[in-house]
Design a protein around this motif. Structure first.
Motif, PDB file in Angstrom:
ATOM      1  N   ASP A  29      45.281  41.283  42.497  1.00  0.00           N
ATOM      2  CA  ASP A  29      45.795  42.660  42.590  1.00  0.00           C
ATOM      3  C   ASP A  29      44.676  43.664  42.330  1.00  0.00           C
ATOM      4  O   ASP A  29      43.792  43.436  41.511  1.00  0.00           O
ATOM      5  CB  ASP A  29      46.916  42.888  41.579  1.00  0.00           C
ATOM      6  CG  ASP A  29      48.210  42.197  41.960  1.00  0.00           C
ATOM      7  OD1 ASP A  29      48.337  41.737  43.109  1.00  0.00           O
ATOM      8  OD2 ASP A  29      49.102  42.114  41.090  1.00  0.00           O
ATOM      9  N   VAL A  30      44.748  44.792  43.048  1.00  0.00           N
ATOM     10  CA  VAL A  30      43.754  45.857  42.938  1.00  0.00           C
ATOM     11  C   VAL A  30      44.326  46.985  42.086  1.00  0.00           C
ATOM     12  O   VAL A  30      45.477  47.388  42.254  1.00  0.00           O
ATOM     13  CB  VAL A  30      43.387  46.392  44.337  1.00  0.00           C
ATOM     14  CG1 VAL A  30      42.437  47.564  44.254  1.00  0.00           C
ATOM     15  CG2 VAL A  30      42.790  45.279  45.187  1.00  0.00           C
ATOM     16  N   LEU A  31      43.514  47.512  41.161  1.00  0.00           N
ATOM     17  CA  LEU A  31      43.953  48.665  40.369  1.00  0.00           C
ATOM     18  C   LEU A  31      44.101  49.881  41.275  1.00  0.00           C
ATOM     19  O   LEU A  31      43.165  50.232  41.994  1.00  0.00           O
ATOM     20  CB  LEU A  31      42.921  49.003  39.287  1.00  0.00           C
ATOM     21  CG  LEU A  31      43.024  48.274  37.968  1.00  0.00           C
ATOM     22  CD1 LEU A  31      41.828  48.625  37.096  1.00  0.00           C
ATOM     23  CD2 LEU A  31      44.308  48.589  37.257  1.00  0.00           C
ATOM     24  N   PRO A  32      45.247  50.527  41.231  1.00  0.00           N
ATOM     25  CA  PRO A  32      45.442  51.749  42.023  1.00  0.00           C
ATOM     26  C   PRO A  32      44.952  52.966  41.240  1.00  0.00           C
ATOM     27  O   PRO A  32      44.550  52.864  40.082  1.00  0.00           O
ATOM     28  CB  PRO A  32      46.965  51.805  42.162  1.00  0.00           C
ATOM     29  CG  PRO A  32      47.447  51.244  40.855  1.00  0.00           C
ATOM     30  CD  PRO A  32      46.471  50.139  40.517  1.00  0.00           C
ATOM     31  N   SER A  33      45.023  54.120  41.859  1.00  0.00           N
ATOM     32  CA  SER A  33      44.906  55.364  41.097  1.00  0.00           C
ATOM     33  C   SER A  33      46.153  55.461  40.242  1.00  0.00           C
ATOM     34  O   SER A  33      47.201  54.910  40.590  1.00  0.00           O
ATOM     35  CB  SER A  33      44.844  56.561  42.042  1.00  0.00           C
ATOM     36  OG  SER A  33      43.664  56.515  42.808  1.00  0.00           O
ATOM     37  N   CYS A  34      46.079  56.160  39.137  1.00  0.00           N
ATOM     38  CA  CYS A  34      47.231  56.285  38.254  1.00  0.00           C
ATOM     39  C   CYS A  34      48.398  56.920  39.000  1.00  0.00           C
ATOM     40  O   CYS A  34      48.236  57.982  39.607  1.00  0.00           O
ATOM     41  CB  CYS A  34      46.849  57.134  37.035  1.00  0.00           C
ATOM     42  SG  CYS A  34      48.243  57.395  35.905  1.00  0.00           S
ATOM     43  N   PRO A  35      49.572  56.302  38.962  1.00  0.00           N
ATOM     44  CA  PRO A  35      50.731  56.878  39.655  1.00  0.00           C
ATOM     45  C   PRO A  35      51.214  58.178  39.005  1.00  0.00           C
ATOM     46  O   PRO A  35      51.899  58.970  39.642  1.00  0.00           O
ATOM     47  CB  PRO A  35      51.797  55.783  39.565  1.00  0.00           C
ATOM     48  CG  PRO A  35      51.368  54.907  38.444  1.00  0.00           C
ATOM     49  CD  PRO A  35      49.881  55.021  38.338  1.00  0.00           C
ATOM     50  N   GLU A  36      50.844  58.415  37.752  1.00  0.00           N
ATOM     51  CA  GLU A  36      51.288  59.613  37.035  1.00  0.00           C
ATOM     52  C   GLU A  36      50.344  60.801  37.250  1.00  0.00           C
ATOM     53  O   GLU A  36      50.777  61.894  37.588  1.00  0.00           O
ATOM     54  CB  GLU A  36      51.412  59.300  35.541  1.00  0.00           C
ATOM     55  CG  GLU A  36      52.032  60.392  34.715  1.00  0.00           C
ATOM     56  CD  GLU A  36      53.495  60.631  35.032  1.00  0.00           C
ATOM     57  OE1 GLU A  36      53.937  61.775  34.847  1.00  0.00           O
ATOM     58  OE2 GLU A  36      54.204  59.707  35.474  1.00  0.00           O
ATOM     59  N   CYS A  37      49.032  60.582  37.056  1.00  0.00           N
ATOM     60  CA  CYS A  37      48.090  61.716  37.086  1.00  0.00           C
ATOM     61  C   CYS A  37      46.988  61.575  38.140  1.00  0.00           C
ATOM     62  O   CYS A  37      46.137  62.451  38.255  1.00  0.00           O
ATOM     63  CB  CYS A  37      47.468  61.921  35.709  1.00  0.00           C
ATOM     64  SG  CYS A  37      46.286  60.629  35.251  1.00  0.00           S
ATOM     65  N   LYS A  38      46.973  60.458  38.871  1.00  0.00           N
ATOM     66  CA  LYS A  38      46.000  60.189  39.944  1.00  0.00           C
ATOM     67  C   LYS A  38      44.585  59.915  39.451  1.00  0.00           C
ATOM     68  O   LYS A  38      43.644  59.883  40.235  1.00  0.00           O
ATOM     69  CB  LYS A  38      45.974  61.313  40.989  1.00  0.00           C
ATOM     70  CG  LYS A  38      47.326  61.693  41.544  1.00  0.00           C
ATOM     71  CD  LYS A  38      48.039  60.506  42.146  1.00  0.00           C
ATOM     72  CE  LYS A  38      49.400  60.918  42.684  1.00  0.00           C
ATOM     73  NZ  LYS A  38      50.353  59.851  42.664  1.00  0.00           N
TER      74      LYS A  38
END
Length: 57
Positions: A29-38
């Motif tokens: 799995d790849v870390l995404p940008s934060c879903p809350e604050c980007k």
């Protein structure tokens, strides 16, 4: 510290900007940008309490 786009392995990760916690379930799995604050910066989050450290009253 890990950045969005890294593959740091399965586990819990905490956003360094807002504290949001996400879960990666597979090592691929790849870390995404934060879903809350980007934001893009993460640390591996380990829960401080273990089953052996919980007080039983």
């Amino acid at each position: 510290m890990f950045k969005s786009g890294d593959k740091p392995g399965a586990g819990r990760y905490k956003c360094l900007t807002c504290g949001e916690i996400i879960y990666l379930f597979k090592n691929s799995d790849v870390l995404p940008s934060c879903p809350e604050c980007k934001a893009a910066n993460w640390i591996k989050f380990k829960h401080a309490l273990s089953q052996n450290s919980i007080l039983h009253l």
